[in-house]
Design a protein around this motif. Structure first.
Motif, PDB file in Angstrom:
ATOM      1  N   THR A 203       0.815  -1.203   0.000  1.00 51.32           N
ATOM      2  CA  THR A 203       0.000   0.000   0.000  1.00 51.32           C
ATOM      3  C   THR A 203       0.859   1.268   0.000  1.00 51.32           C
ATOM      4  OG1 THR A 203      -1.702   1.235   1.223  1.00 51.32           O
ATOM      5  CG2 THR A 203      -0.204  -0.100   2.526  1.00 51.32           C
ATOM      6  N   ASP A 204       0.260   2.336  -0.552  1.00 47.91           N
ATOM      7  CA  ASP A 204       0.920   3.648  -0.502  1.00 47.91           C
ATOM      8  C   ASP A 204       0.166   4.552   0.468  1.00 47.91           C
ATOM      9  OD1 ASP A 204      -1.411   4.254  -1.838  1.00 47.91           O
ATOM     10  OD2 ASP A 204      -0.456   4.982  -3.664  1.00 47.91           O
ATOM     11  N   GLY A 205      -0.703   3.949   1.265  1.00 48.32           N
ATOM     12  CA  GLY A 205      -1.481   4.713   2.232  1.00 48.32           C
ATOM     13  C   GLY A 205      -2.891   5.009   1.739  1.00 48.32           C
ATOM     14  N   LYS A 206      -3.074   4.960   0.408  1.00 45.45           N
ATOM     15  CA  LYS A 206      -4.416   5.212  -0.155  1.00 45.45           C
ATOM     16  C   LYS A 206      -4.887   3.998  -0.952  1.00 45.45           C
ATOM     17  CE  LYS A 206      -2.765   8.754  -2.469  1.00 45.45           C
ATOM     18  NZ  LYS A 206      -1.393   8.971  -1.976  1.00 45.45           N
ATOM     19  N   ASN A 207      -4.029   3.554  -1.865  1.00 47.28           N
ATOM     20  CA  ASN A 207      -4.365   2.404  -2.701  1.00 47.28           C
ATOM     21  C   ASN A 207      -3.727   1.164  -2.116  1.00 47.28           C
ATOM     22  OD1 ASN A 207      -5.383   4.120  -5.035  1.00 47.28           O
ATOM     23  ND2 ASN A 207      -3.299   4.866  -4.769  1.00 47.28           N
ATOM     24  N   LEU A 208      -4.296   0.011  -2.455  1.00 42.82           N
ATOM     25  CA  LEU A 208      -3.616  -1.212  -2.031  1.00 42.82           C
ATOM     26  C   LEU A 208      -3.713  -2.287  -3.094  1.00 42.82           C
ATOM     27  CD1 LEU A 208      -5.832  -3.509  -0.910  1.00 42.82           C
ATOM     28  CD2 LEU A 208      -5.910  -1.957   1.016  1.00 42.82           C
ATOM     29  N   VAL A 209      -2.702  -3.129  -3.105  1.00 37.23           N
ATOM     30  CA  VAL A 209      -2.627  -4.247  -4.035  1.00 37.23           C
ATOM     31  C   VAL A 209      -2.466  -5.505  -3.204  1.00 37.23           C
ATOM     32  CG1 VAL A 209      -1.221  -5.349  -5.805  1.00 37.23           C
ATOM     33  CG2 VAL A 209      -1.537  -2.877  -5.858  1.00 37.23           C
ATOM     34  N   PRO A 256     -10.699  -0.291   5.699  1.00 39.40           N
ATOM     35  CA  PRO A 256     -10.966   0.457   6.940  1.00 39.40           C
ATOM     36  C   PRO A 256      -9.698   0.658   7.788  1.00 39.40           C
ATOM     37  CG  PRO A 256     -12.597  -1.286   6.642  1.00 39.40           C
ATOM     38  CD  PRO A 256     -11.565  -1.482   5.577  1.00 39.40           C
ATOM     39  N   THR A 257      -8.737  -0.258   7.688  1.00 37.82           N
ATOM     40  CA  THR A 257      -7.479  -0.077   8.432  1.00 37.82           C
ATOM     41  C   THR A 257      -6.721   1.127   7.868  1.00 37.82           C
ATOM     42  OG1 THR A 257      -7.333  -2.434   8.910  1.00 37.82           O
ATOM     43  CG2 THR A 257      -5.295  -1.164   9.112  1.00 37.82           C
ATOM     44  N   LEU A 258      -6.631   1.203   6.537  1.00 36.70           N
ATOM     45  CA  LEU A 258      -5.953   2.350   5.929  1.00 36.70           C
ATOM     46  C   LEU A 258      -6.668   3.651   6.280  1.00 36.70           C
ATOM     47  CD1 LEU A 258      -4.899   1.317   2.324  1.00 36.70           C
ATOM     48  CD2 LEU A 258      -3.492   1.585   4.372  1.00 36.70           C
ATOM     49  N   ALA A 259      -8.004   3.605   6.296  1.00 31.62           N
ATOM     50  CA  ALA A 259      -8.768   4.804   6.650  1.00 31.62           C
ATOM     51  C   ALA A 259      -8.464   5.197   8.101  1.00 31.62           C
ATOM     52  CB  ALA A 259     -10.264   4.550   6.458  1.00 31.62           C
ATOM     53  N   GLY A 260      -8.360   4.216   8.971  1.00 28.14           N
ATOM     54  CA  GLY A 260      -8.053   4.489  10.380  1.00 28.14           C
ATOM     55  C   GLY A 260      -6.665   5.096  10.542  1.00 28.14           C
ATOM     56  N   LEU A 261      -5.708   4.607   9.756  1.00 27.59           N
ATOM     57  CA  LEU A 261      -4.353   5.173   9.806  1.00 27.59           C
ATOM     58  C   LEU A 261      -4.375   6.601   9.278  1.00 27.59           C
ATOM     59  CD1 LEU A 261      -2.397   2.036   8.529  1.00 27.59           C
ATOM     60  CD2 LEU A 261      -2.114   3.092  10.780  1.00 27.59           C
ATOM     61  N   GLY A 265      -3.467  10.732  10.607  1.00 26.36           N
ATOM     62  CA  GLY A 265      -2.450  11.504   9.887  1.00 26.36           C
ATOM     63  C   GLY A 265      -1.258  10.667   9.462  1.00 26.36           C
ATOM     64  N   ILE A 266      -1.457   9.353   9.389  1.00 24.82           N
ATOM     65  CA  ILE A 266      -0.344   8.463   9.037  1.00 24.82           C
ATOM     66  C   ILE A 266      -0.454   8.058   7.572  1.00 24.82           C
ATOM     67  CG2 ILE A 266       0.668   6.187   9.445  1.00 24.82           C
ATOM     68  CD1 ILE A 266      -0.361   6.461  12.381  1.00 24.82           C
ATOM     69  N   GLU A 267       0.589   8.355   6.805  1.00 21.65           N
ATOM     70  CA  GLU A 267       0.638   7.914   5.409  1.00 21.65           C
ATOM     71  C   GLU A 267       1.485   6.642   5.384  1.00 21.65           C
ATOM     72  OE1 GLU A 267       2.532  10.538   2.466  1.00 21.65           O
ATOM     73  OE2 GLU A 267       0.484  10.590   1.647  1.00 21.65           O
ATOM     74  N   TYR A 268       0.821   5.539   5.269  1.00 18.65           N
ATOM     75  CA  TYR A 268       1.471   4.237   5.459  1.00 18.65           C
ATOM     76  C   TYR A 268       1.929   3.694   4.107  1.00 18.65           C
ATOM     77  CZ  TYR A 268       1.986  -0.471   7.444  1.00 18.65           C
ATOM     78  OH  TYR A 268       2.467  -1.683   7.885  1.00 18.65           O
ATOM     79  N   ARG A 269       3.230   3.613   3.905  1.00 16.62           N
ATOM     80  CA  ARG A 269       3.758   3.109   2.633  1.00 16.62           C
ATOM     81  C   ARG A 269       4.629   1.881   2.863  1.00 16.62           C
ATOM     82  NH1 ARG A 269       5.257   8.751  -0.500  1.00 16.62           N
ATOM     83  NH2 ARG A 269       3.114   9.524  -0.498  1.00 16.62           N
TER      84      ARG A 269
END
Ligand code: AMP
Ligand code: GLY
Length: 429
Positions: A203-209, A256-261, A265-269
């Motif tokens: 994931t890049d924080g918004k999209n996931l594969v 929903p996990t990415l939305a929670g992050l 304010g966390i951009e999870y990459r």
């Protein structure tokens, strides 16, 4: 000549060797470094004498050498903020910053996020005071799961058969500090019944594969008996992970996990690796890891048909929306060959003898180092031997075929990897 790239892989296990092996198949990759690597990675790139947990050392090295990408294998440097440090220097890095890595580094952080987002997970409470923990314990029926909040190298979970046993485990963690500060806080939770599944999303924080599903084998002994280990083998895909189930996990759990992050304010990459329990009430989250699984990576990468560089760079740059990922049909299996005495007291130093190469297999080094006469054992999990093919039986026969060509004193491995998918009776006695 076209564009060329360089990459630093942080870590020194089977996961990192598999990453390096995959990068090395890409003609655009000019240079691969490992920090610190092992005897196997030395054959696909250059090992640096920098431990994976040396955030300062790695940062200094990267500032000077400017690798095109840094891929962080293990959780400890991520939790210690390695990715943040590198990003501050403008270096491309695959792996979340320290805040995002709390998903693995703090079980209470993870649990709170899951509950806030309404994501299915075991009912739980987290406590830093024994008295409050004891009150909550009374509301749980046995078995009860007791977890150290922080990183405990996969050993911080106790399945207690009685409240007495749970109290003892809590006392050892909170007062005895058997896991150091990781046990200052504990999570108590209800026991879930079902089959476990590992699901990796890049994931890049918004999209996931989604990567193919996988199943690990944590116990040291055949039939899932004996002590817990770092993983004795894995296979992919898992037949239980139907397209419907994967869609459900994506919509009810991963997004929903990415939305929670994002809400924090966390951009999870990086990798969002969900450890799931497939219960009668549907898939539930057991835990999250903030990095690729080991030994899951050793079966996922051989099934990846598109270049790993493009995928990881897209995630690192926040451009995953455009990334193309192709996986090949068929299956892969990896069998971990462990050192004598593993996991309790591994005996190290034995010379490893390799035989003829078996087609459609790869030998990923985990706990090895270069000795005087070749590779020798330097850790409990020594090698992850992977086979792949049109179906899981073929993959298994190849993996075990390759295992049969390798020898070292005291070696042991499970002969039943994949038993849930293939059936116990299909294994040679
Ligand atoms: P964790 O580190 O949280 O994944 O826990 C390690 C292992 O403990 C998991 O892979 C499961 O086998 C087991 N486990 C953890 N939590 C639970 C639970 N709530 N119910 C049943 N088994 C669990
Ligand atoms: N295979 C389990 C893990 O990587 O945590």
């Amino acid at each position: 000549m076209g564009e060329t790239f360089t990459v630093l892989i942080v870590g020194g296990g089977g996961r990192e060797h598999a990453l390096g092996w995959k990068f090395a198949q890409d003609p655009r990759i000019q240079k691969i470094w490992f920090a610190p690597g092992n005897a196997g990675t030395a054959r696909v790139g250059k090992n640096l004498p920098i431990p994976a947990t040396d955030v300062e050392g790695i940062t200094r090295w990267a500032e000077k050498e400017k690798p095109g990408l840094v891929v962080v294998g293990p959780e400890a440097p991520l939790c210690a903020g390695l990715a943040d440090r590198l990003r501050q220097l403008g270096i491309r890095v695959f792996g979340p910053g320290a805040k995002g890595a709390q998903l693995e580094g703090s079980k209470s952080f993870c649990k709170d996020l899951l509950v806030r987002q309404g994501i299915p997970t075991a009912r739980a409470g987290s406590f830093s005071r024994t008295r409050e923990a004891l009150v909550f314990l009374e509301t749980l029926s046995c078995p009860v799961v007791v977890k150290a909040d922080g990183l405990a190298a996969g050993k911080g979970v106790v399945i207690a058969e009685s409240h007495g046993e749970a109290k003892q485990a809590m006392a050892e963690m909170m007062e005895g500090r058997v896991f150091g500060d990781a046990g200052a806080k504990v999570v108590l939770e209800e026991f879930l019944v079902g089959e476990e599944l590992s699901l990796h999303a890049v994931t890049d924080g918004k999209n996931l594969v989604l990567l193919p599903s996988a199943q690990d084998h944590k116990r040291v002994g055949e039939g899932d008996t004996g002590l817990n280990t770092g993983g004795m083998g894995a296979y992919s895909p898992a037949p239980r992970a139907t397209p419907e189930l994967l869609r459900e996990v994506e919509t009810r759990i991963l997004r929903p996990t990415l939305a929670g992050l994002a809400a924090l304010g966390i951009e999870y990459r990086g990798v969002l690796y969900a450890g799931l329990m497939l219960t009668a009430d549907g898939p539930m989250v057991l835990e999250y890891n903030c990095r690729f699984g080991d030994p899951e990576t050793e079966v996922l990468l051989p099934l990846l048909d598109s270049p790993v560089w493009d995928l990881l760079v897209a995630a690192a740059e926040g451009n995953l929306g455009k990334a193309e990922v192709r996986t090949r049909a068929g299956a892969a299996m990896t069998v971990v060959m462990a050192a004598q005495g593993y996991p309790a007291r591994p005996v190290l130093g034995q010379r490893i003898e390799f035989g003829v190469e078996v087609p459609d297999t790869a030998i990923f080094h985990a706990g090895t180092r270069e000795g005087n006469g070749g590779a020798e054992v330097s850790g409990g999990r020594v090698l992850a031997v992977t086979g792949w093919g049109d179906d899981l039986r073929i993959a298994r026969d190849r993996a075990y075929g390759a295992v049969g060509t390798i020898d070292f004193q005291g070696k042991h491995f499970r002969r039943d990897i994949g038993h849930r998918a293939l059936g116990k009776d299909t294994f040679p006695k």
